[in-house]
Every structure is written in structure tokens, then in C-alpha cells.
Design a protein around this motif. Structure first.
Motif, PDB file in Angstrom:
ATOM      1  N   ASP A  56      17.321  68.388   6.827  1.00  8.17           N
ATOM      2  CA  ASP A  56      17.589  69.842   7.085  1.00  8.17           C
ATOM      3  C   ASP A  56      17.365  69.340   9.076  1.00  8.17           C
ATOM      4  O   ASP A  56      16.573  69.296   9.972  1.00  8.17           O
ATOM      5  N   ARG A 107      11.192  59.424   4.034  1.00 13.02           N
ATOM      6  CA  ARG A 107      10.768  60.654   4.869  1.00 13.02           C
ATOM      7  C   ARG A 107      10.619  60.444   6.755  1.00 13.02           C
ATOM      8  O   ARG A 107      10.944  60.864   7.296  1.00 13.02           O
ATOM      9  N   SER A 129      15.108  66.963   2.810  1.00 18.58           N
ATOM     10  CA  SER A 129      14.455  67.462   1.675  1.00 18.58           C
ATOM     11  C   SER A 129      14.819  67.162   0.354  1.00 18.58           C
ATOM     12  O   SER A 129      16.385  66.080   0.281  1.00 18.58           O
ATOM     13  N   ALA A 136      12.603  72.659  -2.975  1.00 13.67           N
ATOM     14  CA  ALA A 136      11.850  71.846  -2.675  1.00 13.67           C
ATOM     15  C   ALA A 136      11.480  72.363  -0.718  1.00 13.67           C
ATOM     16  O   ALA A 136      11.134  72.880  -0.567  1.00 13.67           O
ATOM     17  N   LYS A 137      13.512  72.344  -0.958  1.00 10.43           N
ATOM     18  CA  LYS A 137      13.463  73.100   0.046  1.00 10.43           C
ATOM     19  C   LYS A 137      12.601  74.518   0.724  1.00 10.43           C
ATOM     20  O   LYS A 137      11.909  74.478   1.519  1.00 10.43           O
ATOM     21  N   ARG A 155       9.322  74.707   0.682  1.00 11.83           N
ATOM     22  CA  ARG A 155       8.560  74.132   2.202  1.00 11.83           C
ATOM     23  C   ARG A 155       9.665  74.632   3.803  1.00 11.83           C
ATOM     24  O   ARG A 155       9.305  74.264   5.025  1.00 11.83           O
ATOM     25  N   LYS A 156      10.171  75.668   3.349  1.00 11.27           N
ATOM     26  CA  LYS A 156      11.014  75.990   3.902  1.00 11.27           C
ATOM     27  C   LYS A 156      10.045  76.999   5.688  1.00 11.27           C
ATOM     28  O   LYS A 156      10.624  76.654   6.889  1.00 11.27           O
ATOM     29  N   THR A 185       8.910  73.718   7.693  1.00 11.05           N
ATOM     30  CA  THR A 185      10.581  73.039   8.130  1.00 11.05           C
ATOM     31  C   THR A 185      10.247  72.253   9.214  1.00 11.05           C
ATOM     32  O   THR A 185      10.503  73.118  10.640  1.00 11.05           O
TER      33      THR A 185
END
Length: 755
Positions: free
Chosen positions: A627, A691, A711, A738-739, A742-743, A746
Motif C-alpha cells: 500500500d 507486516r 495488505s 482485506a484492503k 482496512r482502507k 491504511t
């Protein structure tokens, strides 16, 4: 403005282009780095990788253009793809094809253009790599060569995609008929240029590709009913079976040998056989993989060369013996010699001091096309000396007549000659001086037509030219050994290993080997074989006098059982070895990060799922996307983006275990394959670590720092499937889900000055 004509293969070209799924795809560093390099090297503000669709020109990568596509009818590249060579336009305003082109009149104001067609493996031109200038200019030959080299790299990248697409198509088409493993390798089997077979442990053929059927001249159905022992030449069977037993015993991982197979008509085909034993994860032997290459033509050339060596040495011995047998009657001796020379395998020509032919044997008639009656009494230069060498010939004859000495006497030389119809042929020539009672001093020459040998050498040189492996003047070195000591070495061998003339006499053969182990191996394998009359061949690492290591294709044969002398030929294959290693690495690894690419990932995922099913484990397929990566490229440039990708690749490798896999699919997409899992929680521990590693700042080009987040989408096999492509696609979908979740949270991209 002239519209470019459609290529003759337009339908097939468009089909391949759409199959590759490059059109309207996201930017990729592999292409962007090449356009940047082209722009820099050729000094142009614009460089693009273009793809020519049915009605448009779309840019897979571009430097200096604000648009992503243009109509096909105005595209310069639409003209370039119908050319066989690079298309160069020094000034578009002076070219009637483009003077009224909107891209010349208006933005981007094209004036100079150079483009190289990008072709698929079947030769279809799907686009170009081109550079554009906004002022007139010419392009030098060196610049066009650089552009062509860069276009070749683009082509190889596209060929990788094409290979993957075709492999996928073949796999999909055969899922209902064959097992998953057969599907994966069918493309390799069916289209390989060499014979490939899978053989059971008892020698039964389990699978044979079409090329092997051609080599053995037997249909597939027949081969599947017999064993390799049934069609192996009896004289080669024992050696082959001994190597099989050693392979099964674990003495080595694979072996190679040259052996003979019997065709249905009882003819023999010589083949180079390479056999690898495939074992299951527990080490149990499963089957053999055999690679079989037809070397009949090469063996024939080697046999001819070896026979020539033997014949020449026999003739030298024969002539020496004849000279030693001094008879009371010189006339009788000359008569006997005449009978031998008349039926000799070499052309025999005898001339007097004036250069006039006095003897011309039957082989001379066959080689040069002049009968004996036509040749005797005529000047040699009028029959076989090329016009360009006749003046030198006359001067040499005059010098011989005056001094009785000449540089051509008692030497083995290669000289050009001409036949009756004017055709030039290369000859190996030996000239000596004789004294005849009836004619006085004469010059006897033995000439052997070496056209076939020269042709074989030329073909081998052309085959090796791309790897730059050919020596300047010789293809191989030759040495003669006795009691494993050098008694003679030719000039090519001395040059190859860096020794002066005569320096190697009485030196041990161990001197040339990189290790004592390799020297002992060759001795153990070779001498039992050559004593039986076989030709021994192997690849071995050797060392020059300077200490530099090199790889040699080594061939050996016994010259004389009585004297124990053997003849060995050395061919330098160092660059070929390095090139093969480079090609293999490029085929299965990402060029930017060095990680496995999609092809290698698919293979490892197949193996991991199969192993997990047997062991009752889980395999986690984790699809990762960075991201904020686009912002790094836009803010700091693509070079900084490349630095970031390489750093992320290293960090991901540090997060996994030795039996796991980290692969890059392209762009900022990575896949982690985590194996030998007992629970899904184990995968989450690794992903948490990954991560955190990704989130750490990276120092990139120019001393800047870039920070991205990630992500992940995760699926588990075999519970959620077994097909690698399906599993990867599912993990990709999970990643996007998932993206989206959690946008809102992010991490933003952080770019700051180092320090």
C-alpha cells in the motif's frame, strides 16, 4: 499521411497479443526500467514500449508522453512492425509517410523516430521498443545496436509471459485426461527439440515425447510396450545398467553417457543420454527422467577425424618403413611405391623442379576432377592452385629450386585448392623432397580434402557464436598421453591452457585438473572404456597455468593398445556453462529482486500441496500487495521504487523458513508459500512479522526514506483447493477484500529526508 499496411499475419498477431493480457495492464518495473534506459542511452526525451492493437496503439511503458494510447492509423510503430529491421526516421517532416501526421504537426511534435519490432516466439510482431526526439537527428549504428539489445530484453520478458500463457493453456486443456503433474510438463514434453522420456525403475518407458519417437524411429505405442534395454545396443547395455545401479545407490544425482539405440531396421543411432533419478520427499526412488539427444552426425564427424589421425600416423609409419627398406634396385622400390600411392586414400601429386606434374594418382582424379592423362605434363598451378596464390607458388618453386629448402616442406599444412569446375576446397597438405634416379629432385605432396571437417567446424562455430565460446583459430586442443603423461600437445591446447610450445612434454595429466578428485574420476571412468575401444566423453572442470578455472568438454580414445598411447580432445565450454546458468536463472527468477517468478512459484506450490496431502499438513498461500508503492514511484521516481522492491524482497525472505517460498509476480505483488503448518495460527505469526518488516522505512536512491504498508490475503491448501493458479487467484481476492476492510486505516506513505 500514409496509413501503415496490415501485416500478413494480422489475425494470428492480434490473437497472440490478446492472449498475453498485456493490453491495459498496470505499469511494470521490468518494462519501465528498459524505457528509462533507452531514453538515457540514446538521449531522447521520449521512449516507449508500444503494443499495436486492432485499432489503437497502447503504451505498456512510456517515458515523456502524457497519453496512454493513440489511434493506430497515426502510429509510427504501426509502420515499424511490418519491417524486418529497425525503422529509423531522421526527420518526419521530410518523410512523405508522416509529414501530415497529427503527432508530427501537434503534440508530441515527433521529428525523429527509431523503433525495433518486438516479436513473439512464432515471429509475430506485437509492438515495438522505440525512442522519439522532437528535433531532427540521425541515429548511429551503435545507438541502433543498443536499442536492438534493449528490445531483445523486452522480447525475452514477453516470451516469459508467452511461455506462461501457453503452459497454462496446455494445462487447462489436459486436466480431464491426465494428472496434474502430467499437465504441468506436457508443454515441455511435446515441444522440446530433444528427446525426453520418463522411465520406470525396471526400464519400462512410461512417457515419450514426439521428438524421441522421431529419434528412435518407433511409434509411441510400440515404445510403451518395451523397455530401454530392448532397444539398447548390446555393447552399450552393461555400462548403462552399471550407471543406473550407481544412481539408485545414491553415488551421484545424474549421469551422462553416449550410447547406441537400435532402430526397427537394425540401423544404429548414436545418442547423448542424460538420466536423473526422481525421488519422493522421503528419498524413495520413483522414476527416471531421460534426456536423449541425437548425436549421430557429430559422432560421424568425430569418427572421421579420429580415422584421419590414425590413417595419417599409419601413413607416416608406412612411409618411414619404406624409406628404411633400401633395396639394391631403386627402380623396384619406386615401382612398389607407385603402386601404393596409386591406390592411396589421399591425393598424391608429384612435381618436378619446374612445377610440372609427373605423378597423379586415382584419388587425385576423384578429388580434383582431372584424369591422370590430362594432368601429367601440365603445370601444377594451372590445375589446382587458386589464381590469387599462383604468383606466390611460382616464387616458392624458384626458391626451392635454388636452395632445396622451403617453409612448406615436411609440414602438415592447410592450403586452399581448386577443382576442375573452379570450386575451391580446403586441403591438408604434406610435402616432402624425394630424389628419383630418372627425374632427379622431385616434390611429393599428399593432399586430403578436409571440406567436410571444415564444414563441421564451421557449423559448430556458428552454433556457439551467440555464447562467444569459439576460439580464434581452433575449436579444440589435442594432447597425446602415455602412462598419463603428456607426450605431445597441439598449438590450440597450449594456447587454451596458457603454456609455451613444448613446455608440456612429460608433464602429468593431473596438471590440468582443478581437483585431484576430478582427475581420479576421469581416470576411473575413462580408461576401462577406451581400452574396450569406446570413446569416452565427459564435462570436467580444469585449470590453466595462470590458475584460472575453465570447463572442458573432454573426449578420449585409445590410439594404440600396444604402446598404451591415448588421444584426448579438449573443447572450452566455459562461456556456454555460464550462459546456461544465466538462462536457467532468468527463466525461473524475477530479474529485479532475484525471487522466484510465477513459473517457479507454480512448480513449488504443486510440490508443496502434494507433500501436504501426504503428511496431513497445511500450506498457506499469502498474497501481498504494498500500500502506497505508487506514491513512492510518483514522488521519488522508478529507481527509488526498484530500491524499495529489492529491500522488501530481502525482508520477506528473512521472515520465512528455509522450506518456504517468497515469489514476486510483478509490480508490487508478492506471494508467500508457507509449508509444514499444523495450524493457521502459525501462518499468522509469520504474516505479523512480515507486516512489521515491510512497515520499516527504506533508504532509497538519493538518501531519501520511503515507507509503505501491506495488505495480505491468505488461503489454505489442500482444504481450499489444489490447483496453484486457483489458489493464487483466491489469495489475490482475499487480499483485495482485506484492503477494502482496512482502507480507512491504511498507512499513508511517508517520504522524508534521511538523517
Amino acid at each position: 499521411m500514409t496509413t501503415a499496411p496490415l501485416p500478413s499475419d494480422e489475425h494470428e498477431r492480434l490473437a497472440v497479443l490478446h492472449q498475453l493480457k498485456l493490453l491495459d495492464s498496470p505499469p511494470e518495473a521490468a518494462f519501465d526500467s528498459l524505457t528509462r534506459l533507452a531514453s538515457t542511452l540514446l538521449g531522447t526525451p521520449i521512449a516507449v514500449v508500444s503494443l499495436i492493437d486492432a485499432s489503437r496503439q497502447w503504451f505498456k511503458s512510456n517515458i515523456g508522453l502524457e497519453v496512454q494510447e493513440t489511434p493506430r492509423e497515426v502510429a509510427f510503430c504501426a509502420h515499424a512492425i511490418v519491417e524486418d529491421a529497425p525503422m529509423v526516421v531522421p526527420d518526419a517532416q521530410q518523410d512523405e509517410r508522416f509529414v501530415h501526421n497529427p503527432l508530427v504537426i501537434d503534440s508530441p511534435h515527433i521529428r525523429a523516430y527509431a523503433g525495433v519490432p518486438i516479436r513473439t516466439s512464432d515471429g509475430h510482431a506485437i509492438g515495438t521498443l522505440c525512442v522519439i526526439d522532437q528535433k531532427p537527428r540521425s541515429f548511429t549504428a551503435q545507438e541502433i545496436a543498443l536499442l536492438t539489445d534493449l528490445a531483445d530484453i523486452v522480447r525475452r520478458e514477453i516470451l516469459n509471459r508467452e511461455t506462461a500463457v501457453r503452459a497454462g493453456q496446455l494445462a487447462d486443456a489436459s486436466l480431464k485426461a491426465v494428472s496434474e503433474q502430467e499437465s504441468l510438463y506436457r508443454a515441455t514434453f511435446d515441444h522440446a527439440a530433444i528427446g525426453i522420456a520418463i522411465v520406470s525403475l525396471d526400464g519400462t518407458w512410461l512417457r515419450i515425447n514426439p521428438k524421441l519417437c522421431d529419434i528412435l524411429a518407433r511409434p509411441q505405442d510400440e515404445l510403451l510396450q518395451i523397455t530401454f534395454q530392448d532397444i539398447t545396443h548390446p555393447d552399450d547395455l552393461s555400462a548403462d545398467l552399471d550407471l543406473v545401479q550407481q544412481l539408485l545407490a545414491g553415488d551421484f544425482e545424474h549421469y551422462s553417457l553416449e550410447k547406441r539405440y537400435l532402430r526397427p531396421d537394425d540401423s544404429v543411432v548414436w545418442c547423448n543420454l542424460t538420466v536423473t533419478l526422481v525421488r519422493d520427499p522421503g528419498g524413495k526412488p520413483l522414476h527416471f527422467v531421460a534426456i536423449i539427444e541425437d548425436i549421430t552426425a557429430r559422432r560421424a564427424a568425430e569418427d572421421s577425424l579420429r580415422q584421419l589421425q590414425v590413417e595419417l600416423e599409419e601413413r607416416v609409419i608406412q612411409r618411414t618403413a619404406e624409406l628404411q627398406r633400401v633395396n639394391d634396385s631403386l627402380a623396384d622400390r619406386e615401382a612398389d611405391l607407385q603402386a601404393v600411392l596409386t591406390y592411396a586414400h589421399d591425393a598424391y601429386i608429384c612435381i618436378d623442379e619446374a612445377g610440372v606434374i609427373v605423378e597423379w594418382n586415382r584419388q587425385s582424379e576423384e578429388t580434383f576432377g582431372w584424369s591422370r592423362n590430362e594432368a601429367v605434363g601440365r603445370a601444377l598451378e594451372d590445375l589446382i592452385i587458386p589464381p590469387s596464390l599462383r604468383d606466390s607458388h611460382r616464387k616458392g618453386m624458384h626458391h626451392l629450386s635454388e636452395t632445396g629448402q622451403g617453409r612448406v616442406l615436411n609440414q602438415r599444412l592447410e592450403l586452399p585448392a581448386i577443382q576442375r569446375d573452379g570450386t575451391g576446397i580446403p586441403c591438408e597438405v604434406t610435402i616432402t623432397t624425394l630424389t628419383s634416379r630418372s627425374r632427379g629432385r622431385v616434390y611429393a605432396a599428399f593432399l586430403h580434402d578436409i571440406s567436410e571437417r571444415k564444414q563441421a567446424q564451421q557449423q559448430l562455430a556458428e552454433a556457439n557464436q551467440q555464447q562467444h565460446l569459439m576460439l580464434d583459430n581452433e575449436l579444440f586442443g589435442i594432447i597425446k598421453l602415455k602412462d598419463r603423461q603428456c607426450v605431445w600437445a597441439n598449438r590450440a591446447f597450449e594456447q587454451l591452457f596458457g603454456y609455451a610450445s613444448g613446455e608440456l612434454t612429460h608433464q602429468p595429466s593431473r596438471l590440468f585438473y582443478a581437483t585431484q578428485e576430478e582427475h581420479d574420476r576421469v581416470g576411473k571412468e575413462a580408461y576401462p572404456a577406451i581400452v574396450k575401444g569406446d570413446i569416452y566423453r565427459t564435462e570436467v572442470e580444469m585449470v590453466k597455468k595462470s590458475g584460472e578455472h575453465l570447463w572442458i568438454d573432454l573426449n578420449g580414445a585409445l590410439l594404440s593398445e600396444k604402446t598404451g598411447e591415448s588421444l584426448w580432445m579438449f573443447h572450452d565450454i566455459t562461456r556456454m556453462k555460464h550462459y546456461q546458468q544465466h538462462v536457467e536463472s532468468m527463466a525461473f527468477h524475477d530479474a529485479l529482486t532475484g525471487l522466484p517468478n510465477r513459473m517457479l512459484l507454480t512448480d513449488r506450490l504443486h510440490q508443496a500441496v502434494a507433500t501436504a496431502e501426504r503428511r496431513g499438513d497445511l500450506v498457506a498461500i499469502c498474497f501481498a500487495d504494498l500500500d502506497g508503492f505508487k506514491a513512492v514511484n510518483d514522488t521519488l521516481g522508478h529507481e527509488a521504487g526498484d530500491d524499495l522492491l529489492r529491500a522488501i524482497a530481502q525482508r520477506l525472505m528473512a521472515c520465512v523458513r528455509a522450506h518456504d517460498t517468497v515469489a514476486r509476480l510483478g509490480g508490487d505483488e508478492f506471494v508467500l508459500v508457507l509449508t509444514q503448518l499444523k495450524a493457521t495460527s502459525e501462518a499468522q505469526v509469520v504474516l505479523d512479522r512480515a507486516r512489521q518488516a515491510i512497515a520499516q522505512p527504506v533508504v532509497v536512491t538519493g538518501g531519501q526514506q520511503a515507507r509503505v504498508s501491506s495488505s495480505f490475503g491468505v488461503v489454505y491448501a489442500p482444504a481450499m483447493g489444489r490447483d496453484p493458479a486457483t489458489l493464487i487467484a483466491q489469495a489475490d481476492a482475499e487480499m483485495y477484500a482485506a484492503k477494502r476492510l482496512r482502507k480507512a486505516s491504511t498507512h499513508a506513505v511517508v517520504v522524508q529526508t534521511s538523517g
